[in-house]
Write an enzyme that holds these catalytic residues in place. Structure first.
Site, mmCIF file in Angstrom:
data_model
loop_
_atom_site.group_PDB
_atom_site.id
_atom_site.type_symbol
_atom_site.label_atom_id
_atom_site.label_comp_id
_atom_site.label_asym_id
_atom_site.label_seq_id
_atom_site.Cartn_x
_atom_site.Cartn_y
_atom_site.Cartn_z
ATOM 1 N N ALA A 283 -9.210 6.003 3.251
ATOM 2 C CA ALA A 283 -9.066 7.184 4.114
ATOM 3 C C ALA A 283 -10.278 8.104 4.056
ATOM 4 C CB ALA A 283 -7.826 7.997 3.770
ATOM 5 N N LYS B 76 0.882 -1.169 0.000
ATOM 6 C CA LYS B 76 0.000 0.000 0.000
ATOM 7 C C LYS B 76 0.914 1.212 0.000
ATOM 8 C CE LYS B 76 -3.302 2.565 2.773
ATOM 9 N NZ LYS B 76 -3.676 2.887 4.162
ATOM 10 N N ASN C 104 -9.572 2.595 9.112
ATOM 11 C CA ASN C 104 -8.962 2.239 10.398
ATOM 12 C C ASN C 104 -9.600 3.040 11.525
ATOM 13 O OD1 ASN C 104 -5.510 1.613 11.389
ATOM 14 N ND2 ASN C 104 -7.301 1.697 12.658
#
Lengths: 65, 265
Positions: free
Chosen positions: B189, B101, B211
């Site tokens: 994100a 990534k 996350n």
């Protein structure tokens, strides 16, 4: 010889390989290594000679997003 | 009802369309429980300087390995091509994967990916045998350059990392979807709520990577389950195909046979 390991100064005998240095430093597996910003694969740890002023990075897994 | 298709990433197939990060959880146990509750099959990790006081990372790595998931290492925090390439090479050795990534910070204010150096680093890594998952902005032309280099996966941002603001530019994200129908697209994100995930899937995105939205929820495990459901709902909605949008109202109840039709006193 004087080197840095993970940004901290360290002193070792002259003529050591990268493998010698990380073993004496007490690195714990798993880790990957770079010297002066260049990745050194595991197969080359024993044959890579460390010289004074080298900068060694010992990296291990951490959390990531 | 199950999603009939699978998420495809460089020749590997996954039932879950949620990629999850391993950082910022209140505790290692909550991290593990949250990841399990999310049903994600891909977890992101990183590399940092070994800290002997923390056992050299052994404990964390064992916790991740215990989950039995596919590992996606990142290059988070890298500010130069050389840093990113070196970290990717170190990750490949330690995690035994060609996946990376690729993150290359271009500005500290919003941690925006550097679009120019990202393309250059991607080319170097692809030529070195990596399978690159570039974290990029929602710029169509940058995405085109990445595709032309050989990327099979693109990961445009929804919003800056950790903001939880959702999809700030749905038009741009939608344009990328329409322009590259064969590329696996993952919103990476900025997602803060399950509704943001649903929105991404409804516009045809193949996956989401998050996350903070789970790790920093009041109850991460419950939020992980919520995102699992949201991913399934959004993807099914995309496969079902939405109704045509109209500008004027149309009654859904039949008007034929309506009693008292237009009767006036």
């Amino acid at each position: 010889m004087n080197v840095t390991i993970n940004g901290q100064p360290a002193e070792f005998s002259d003529g050591l390989s990268l493998l010698d240095v990380v073993v004496q430093h007490g690195a714990q597996a798993p880790f990957a290594l770079a010297v002066n910003g260049q990745f050194i694969p595991k197969s080359q740890h024993a044959e890579t000679q460390i010289k004074t002023q080298d900068s060694i990075e010992i990296l291990s897994p951490v959390q990531g997003g | 009802m199950q999603d009939t298709n699978k998420l495809e990433i460089y020749g590997k197939s996954f039932d879950s369309r949620l990629l999850i990060g391993s950082a910022l959880y209140p505790s290692p146990k909550i991290m593990q429980d949250s990841i399990r509750a999310s049903a994600s099959e891909i977890v992101t990790v990183s590399l940092r300087r070994q800290s002997p006081e923390e056992g050299g990372g052994t404990q964390f790595w064992q916790q991740i390995k215990d989950l039995g998931l596919t590992i996606l290492p990142n290059t988070a925090g890298c500010h130069s091509i050389q840093e990113a390439v070196t970290l990717a090479q170190m990750s490949r050795e330690i995690f035994d994967t060609n996946w990376i990534k690729l993150e290359l910070v271009g500005d500290e204010y919003n941690l925006q990916p550097d679009p120019i150096d990202l393309v250059k680093a991607t080319e170097i890594l692809l030529n070195d045998g990596f399978e690159v998952l570039p974290y990029c902005t929602d710029d169509l032309v940058i995405c085109r350059h990445l595709v032309e280099l050989g990327c099979k996966v693109l990961m445009p941002w929804g919003a800056p990392i950790g903001t939880g603001k959702g999809l700030l530019n749905p038009y741009a994200l939608s344009a990328i979807r329409h322009r590259f129908p064969q590329i696996t697209l993952i919103v990476d994100a900025g997602i803060g709520l399950p509704s943001h995930a649903v929105q991404a899937f409804e516009m045809g995105y193949d996956g989401i990577l998050l996350n903070s939205a789970i790790a920093q929820a009041q109850s991460p495990v419950t939020m992980a389950a919520s995102f699992k459901a949201a991913c399934q709902a959004g993807r099914l909605a995309y496969e079902a195909g939405r109704m045509p949008e109209k500008n004027t109202a149309q009654p859904s109840t039949p008007t034929l046979g309506m009693p008292f039709w237009h009767q006036t006193g």
